[in-house]
Motif scaffolding. Structure first.
Motif, PDB file in Angstrom:
ATOM      1  N   ASP A   1       0.828  -1.202   0.000  1.00 27.72           N
ATOM      2  CA  ASP A   1       0.000   0.000   0.000  1.00 27.72           C
ATOM      3  C   ASP A   1       0.861   1.250   0.000  1.00 27.72           C
ATOM      4  O   ASP A   1       1.967   1.268   0.567  1.00 27.72           O
ATOM      5  CB  ASP A   1      -0.913   0.019   1.229  1.00 27.72           C
ATOM      6  CG  ASP A   1      -1.950  -1.091   1.192  1.00 27.72           C
ATOM      7  OD1 ASP A   1      -2.358  -1.465   0.084  1.00 27.72           O
ATOM      8  OD2 ASP A   1      -2.327  -1.587   2.275  1.00 27.72           O
TER       9      ASP A   1
ATOM     10  N   ILE B   1      -2.544   6.035   2.403  1.00 29.52           N
ATOM     11  CA  ILE B   1      -3.208   4.976   1.636  1.00 29.52           C
ATOM     12  C   ILE B   1      -3.932   5.540   0.416  1.00 29.52           C
ATOM     13  O   ILE B   1      -4.787   6.416   0.518  1.00 29.52           O
ATOM     14  CB  ILE B   1      -4.192   4.194   2.529  1.00 29.52           C
ATOM     15  CG1 ILE B   1      -3.413   3.453   3.625  1.00 29.52           C
ATOM     16  CG2 ILE B   1      -5.007   3.207   1.698  1.00 29.52           C
ATOM     17  CD1 ILE B   1      -4.270   2.724   4.603  1.00 29.52           C
TER      18      ILE B   1
ATOM     19  N   LYS C   1      -5.970   3.908  -2.613  1.00 24.78           N
ATOM     20  CA  LYS C   1      -6.535   2.627  -3.003  1.00 24.78           C
ATOM     21  C   LYS C   1      -6.420   2.349  -4.496  1.00 24.78           C
ATOM     22  O   LYS C   1      -6.514   1.197  -4.925  1.00 24.78           O
ATOM     23  CB  LYS C   1      -7.999   2.549  -2.567  1.00 24.78           C
ATOM     24  CG  LYS C   1      -8.172   2.503  -1.057  1.00 24.78           C
ATOM     25  CD  LYS C   1      -9.629   2.319  -0.682  1.00 24.78           C
ATOM     26  CE  LYS C   1      -9.771   2.229   0.843  1.00 24.78           C
ATOM     27  NZ  LYS C   1     -11.183   2.051   1.253  1.00 24.78           N
TER      28      LYS C   1
ATOM     29  N   LYS D   1      -0.749   0.871  -6.163  1.00 24.08           N
ATOM     30  CA  LYS D   1       0.109   0.133  -5.231  1.00 24.08           C
ATOM     31  C   LYS D   1       1.568   0.437  -5.573  1.00 24.08           C
ATOM     32  O   LYS D   1       1.907   0.730  -6.734  1.00 24.08           O
ATOM     33  CB  LYS D   1      -0.124  -1.378  -5.359  1.00 24.08           C
ATOM     34  CG  LYS D   1      -1.514  -1.845  -4.949  1.00 24.08           C
ATOM     35  CD  LYS D   1      -1.636  -2.005  -3.456  1.00 24.08           C
ATOM     36  CE  LYS D   1      -2.978  -2.643  -3.094  1.00 24.08           C
ATOM     37  NZ  LYS D   1      -3.136  -2.822  -1.640  1.00 24.08           N
TER      38      LYS D   1
END
Length: 446
Positions: A56, A60, A62, A65
């Protein structure tokens, strides 16, 4: 990735995990989740134990990556574009290096042990420096040489740390006893429990590893033998141990006669035969605690004679079992060949009656050879034991190398194989029919 370890680790005899900490610089690219193809990039990713190479982003995010690549392979932006052109866009946008903390958990067993042991170990001749071991259930089994013994406890601790299913680490102290085929061992770490449970050939085996013989490196060979067995084959195992051959044979529906001179092996073999019973294994099994020659003379030979006569006198059985065979297994490589000395006398008795037998007999006898030509070496040794056996009845097959210039071989001796002889004759007739001109010329010249 090749990790360089501090020289201060050399000679360590008490494990200090903190000394393995270091920070390395690792290349990364931030890639959209839907574009990540780890399986296709595996040759370029940073692969270390207990480390996620796709992680991650902080904070963070989403949608993306962070993918870590191996710095030994990817040294710059051009390297990764050349090797993975499909992510060029993301490389241009985000390629960079990040510091990564490496700890004891990120090293393999082999890396840790190599870092600890002095470099001069094994310099004169190759030795097991601790990275070679066998797994038997919850036990890790080593065979350490004297030069490595001062480090045995730290080696054992590393194995316990890295292999969570291992609860006991043992070291072999002496060579295998030639009678009971077990060896003295010491527990160097973990629980003092040598009763194991392991799975092989769809069977579950239980035994006391300290009192019986079990070699996991022979699993492939045992599978090979099991794969040629059929329902209703008759199987004799002269040195059966805890049953790695006869248990799966029984599960297939073979009639089994199993023997071992070690009473502890017989005890566990009986347990294993009982606990692995299936609907197919409704045929009989018989377990004996005899010397190998006595088993051959008093059990194997009489049972074969009785079985062959029974089939010959029963037309229905003769038809049903025509594709079956009789197997004799002899896995005691040090001396198994010498036990074949009981064969000539038996084969010479009632020879005319034996020539009428229906089922072929396949003897699988294991032995060692140090010769440059193991096949020739074994055939020469066999000629002194079985002088009347033809070369075409014998075949030798390599099993594995047990030491430099020492091979384990399997000798297959086939007796009374009428079907093979008939097939050979049929093939000869077919060849003649396909080439009538050749046959005509031969006839005309006589």
């Amino acid at each position: 990735m090749h990790l360089k370890l501090p020289l201060s680790l050399k000679g360590m005899t008490t494990l200090d995990r903190d000394q393995f900490k270091q920070t390395i610089s690792v290349p990364y690219v931030n890639i959209p989740v839907e574009c990540i193809q780890s399986s296709k990039w595996k040759n370029y990713l940073l692969c270390l134990p207990s480390l996620k190479n796709v992680r991650d982003l902080q904070p963070i995010l989403k949608t993306h990556k962070q993918v870590l690549f191996d710095p030994d392979i990817i040294e710059n932006k051009e390297d990764i574009i050349k090797k993975i052109p499909s992510i060029t866009k993301y490389v241009e946008e985000s390629f960079d290096f990040t510091p990564l903390a490496i700890t004891y958990e990120n090293y393999s067993i082999e890396q840790v042990i190599k870092a600890i042991l002095p470099d001069d170990l094994g310099k004169d001749r190759p030795i097991n420096t601790g990275s070679g071991y066998s797994l038997i259930g919850h036990i890790a089994h080593f065979n350490l040489k004297d030069a490595v013994l001062p480090y045995k406890h730290i080696i054992a601790q590393v194995v316990l740390d890295k292999l969570t299913h291992v609860k006991t680490v043992v070291n072999k102290l002496h060579e295998i006893d030639s009678v009971y085929r077990n060896f003295e061992l010491e527990i160097i770490a973990g629980e003092p429990n040598t009763i194991v449970k392991c799975r092989e050939s769809k069977a579950i085996f239980q035994f006391d590893f300290a009192k019986v013989y079990w070699n996991p490196r022979l699993s492939t060979e045992r599978e090979r033998i099991v794969n040629v067995l059929h329902h209703n084959d008759l199987v004799f195992d002269v040195f059966a141990g805890v049953g790695p051959f006869v248990v799966p044979a029984s599960m297939l529906g073979c009639t089994v006669y199993a023997n071992d001179i070690n009473p502890e092996s017989v005890k566990w073999m009986t347990i294993n035969l009982k606990t692995n019973r299936t609907k197919k294994s409704s045929n009989e099994y018989h377990v004996f605690n005899l010397d190998g020659r006595e088993f051959l003379r008093t059990i194997v030979f009489p049972r074969i004679e009785s079985y062959q006569k029974n089939i010959a006198n029963d037309n229905e059985k003769r038809w049903c079992l025509s594709d079956n065979k009789i197997i004799i297994l002899m896995n005691l490589p040090d001396i198994a060949l010498t036990f074949l000395d009981v064969l000539p006398e038996w084969l010479s008795e009632n020879i005319e009656e034996k020539q009428q037998w229906i089922l072929p007999i396949h003897i699988h006898c294991y032995t060692f050879s140090k010769a440059d030509n193991p096949d020739e070496d074994i055939r020469l040794r066999l000629k002194t034991i079985l002088p009347n056996i033809n070369d075409n009845q014998i075949s030798c097959r390599f099993v594995r190398q047990v030491a430099p210039k020492k091979d384990m071989m399997c000798v297959n001796i086939i007796l009374f194989d009428k079907k093979k002889k008939e097939t050979r004759n049929e093939c000869d007739e077919e060849k003649e029919e396909k080439n009538p001109t050749k046959r005509f010329k031969q006839d005309s010249s006589e």
